[in-house]
Design a protein around this motif. Sequence first.
Motif, PDB file in Angstrom:
ATOM      1  N   ASN A  62       0.701  -1.285  -0.134  1.00 17.06           N
ATOM      2  CA  ASN A  62       0.079  -0.190  -0.058  1.00 17.06           C
ATOM      3  C   ASN A  62       1.165   1.176   0.047  1.00 17.06           C
ATOM      4  O   ASN A  62       0.479   2.326  -0.986  1.00 17.06           O
ATOM      5  N   GLN A  63       2.068   1.692   0.557  1.00 22.50           N
ATOM      6  CA  GLN A  63       2.765   2.606   1.282  1.00 22.50           C
ATOM      7  C   GLN A  63       3.552   3.041  -0.152  1.00 22.50           C
ATOM      8  O   GLN A  63       4.180   3.888  -0.600  1.00 22.50           O
ATOM      9  N   VAL A 223       2.362   1.644 -21.845  1.00 21.63           N
ATOM     10  CA  VAL A 223       2.146   1.318 -20.734  1.00 21.63           C
ATOM     11  C   VAL A 223       1.857   2.495 -19.976  1.00 21.63           C
ATOM     12  O   VAL A 223       1.645   3.507 -19.816  1.00 21.63           O
ATOM     13  N   SER A 224       0.426   2.251 -18.925  1.00 22.24           N
ATOM     14  CA  SER A 224      -0.406   2.863 -18.930  1.00 22.24           C
ATOM     15  C   SER A 224      -0.690   2.423 -17.163  1.00 22.24           C
ATOM     16  O   SER A 224      -0.839   3.166 -16.647  1.00 22.24           O
ATOM     17  N   ALA A 225       0.007   1.700 -16.970  1.00 20.52           N
ATOM     18  CA  ALA A 225       0.049   0.955 -15.319  1.00 20.52           C
ATOM     19  C   ALA A 225       0.636   0.181 -14.902  1.00 20.52           C
ATOM     20  O   ALA A 225       1.016  -1.178 -16.187  1.00 20.52           O
ATOM     21  N   ILE A 226       1.365  -0.120 -14.133  1.00 20.03           N
ATOM     22  CA  ILE A 226       1.723  -1.805 -13.649  1.00 20.03           C
ATOM     23  C   ILE A 226       1.176  -2.161 -12.526  1.00 20.03           C
ATOM     24  O   ILE A 226       1.293  -1.216 -11.300  1.00 20.03           O
ATOM     25  N   ILE A 227       1.182  -3.552 -12.237  1.00 16.87           N
ATOM     26  CA  ILE A 227       0.061  -3.585 -11.043  1.00 16.87           C
ATOM     27  C   ILE A 227       1.046  -4.724 -10.177  1.00 16.87           C
ATOM     28  O   ILE A 227       1.670  -5.150 -10.794  1.00 16.87           O
ATOM     29  N   ASP A 228      -0.049  -5.536  -9.348  1.00 20.44           N
ATOM     30  CA  ASP A 228       0.982  -6.230  -8.572  1.00 20.44           C
ATOM     31  C   ASP A 228       2.526  -6.205  -7.526  1.00 20.44           C
ATOM     32  O   ASP A 228       3.064  -6.859  -8.194  1.00 20.44           O
ATOM     33  N   PHE A 229       1.871  -5.267  -6.283  1.00 20.25           N
ATOM     34  CA  PHE A 229       3.018  -4.725  -5.989  1.00 20.25           C
ATOM     35  C   PHE A 229       3.779  -5.910  -4.828  1.00 20.25           C
ATOM     36  O   PHE A 229       4.243  -5.818  -3.850  1.00 20.25           O
ATOM     37  N   GLY A 230       3.475  -7.057  -4.766  1.00 22.22           N
ATOM     38  CA  GLY A 230       2.915  -7.857  -4.120  1.00 22.22           C
ATOM     39  C   GLY A 230       4.406  -8.577  -3.766  1.00 22.22           C
ATOM     40  O   GLY A 230       4.725  -9.303  -2.459  1.00 22.22           O
ATOM     41  N   ASP A 231       5.305  -8.838  -4.338  1.00 19.89           N
ATOM     42  CA  ASP A 231       7.155  -9.008  -4.671  1.00 19.89           C
ATOM     43  C   ASP A 231       7.863  -7.795  -4.099  1.00 19.89           C
ATOM     44  O   ASP A 231       8.590  -8.059  -3.928  1.00 19.89           O
ATOM     45  N   THR A 232       6.652  -6.554  -3.754  1.00 16.58           N
ATOM     46  CA  THR A 232       7.955  -5.991  -3.649  1.00 16.58           C
ATOM     47  C   THR A 232       9.059  -5.925  -2.396  1.00 16.58           C
ATOM     48  O   THR A 232       8.986  -6.395  -1.297  1.00 16.58           O
TER      49      THR A 232
END
Length: 340
Positions: A62-63, A223-232
Amino acid sequence: MDALTEATAEAIAQQHWGLRARARALPSHSDRNFLLRGEDGARFVLKLAHPSWSFADIDLENQAMLALAAREPALGCPRVHPARDGAYLLALPVAGETRLVRLLDFVPGETYAEVIGTLGSRRRAALHDSLGRAVGRLTRGLAGFTHPAAAREHDWNLMRLSEALRELEHLADAELRALVRRHAEAFCPQIPAWRVSLPIQVLHNDANDRNVIVDAAGDTPRVSAIIDFGDTCTSFRLADLAIACAYALQYEDDPLACARRIVAGYLAEQPLLRRELAALHAFILARLCQSILMATRAAREQPGNDFAFVSQAGVRRLLQRLSDVDGTTLVEPFLESARD
């Protein structure tokens, strides 16, 4: 009976976000996700994390998204919506267990994997440039970002590739096993020195072809977006570019030309040191090896998880194609202007 129903999702959205919406369950391997359509047509995703996720892990995601929304609004990533009490992440009792719940914008568009095969050479080249620029903004937007959970020991962190090497004995294809061993064992001994000499920061760490969203309308796809930050996690700054290349190059007859377009786009947004560029080829090979080793582990531990193998044919083919390419060939046009 599954108590995590669409009616449950609708009730949570209304009670905690004041959102009256119709819910539809989305496919997910472990979490429970619901597409919500509000009365005004606006779309959101209600995400109920698997109980194994910690508060710190989800808060990190989230952050990072909140930081990128503020620093790099042109990048595009899911927007996190605060609940009525102002919190971005709620721990709620759902179906007899506590679930971490959050509400994100639904990101429209198709994935890179869905779009790339439909494009002619000119539009494809434009998308390669846009991918590089998007990942450059991603790197730039997360520079200086900190979070206590970012230092977690993540299996997909290239700094931990040596730990995945134990899967070599379970890789049945002898030729592929030898190839993975060759490149992974060349990469791992350099990690300690790279920890000292290469920049390190928080990364998205998974800009693969299914996490990159594309707007293909019009003459120039982007490219309009990058998603899925689960591996940050915290790792080498170079890794996000290497990861994007590792997945995008799989679709190309000329992977080196594709890589150069991606790198050029990236450098237009985020400069790299000369020694980072010199290591890029090795980082791409390492990510391909990591993907193969992690899929091998998933085959043993989660035999029903088909998602773990979705990219494997392309990954293995690209590893073979890049194996005997000279390491400087990919970045040669950029080395002269780079500085350490």
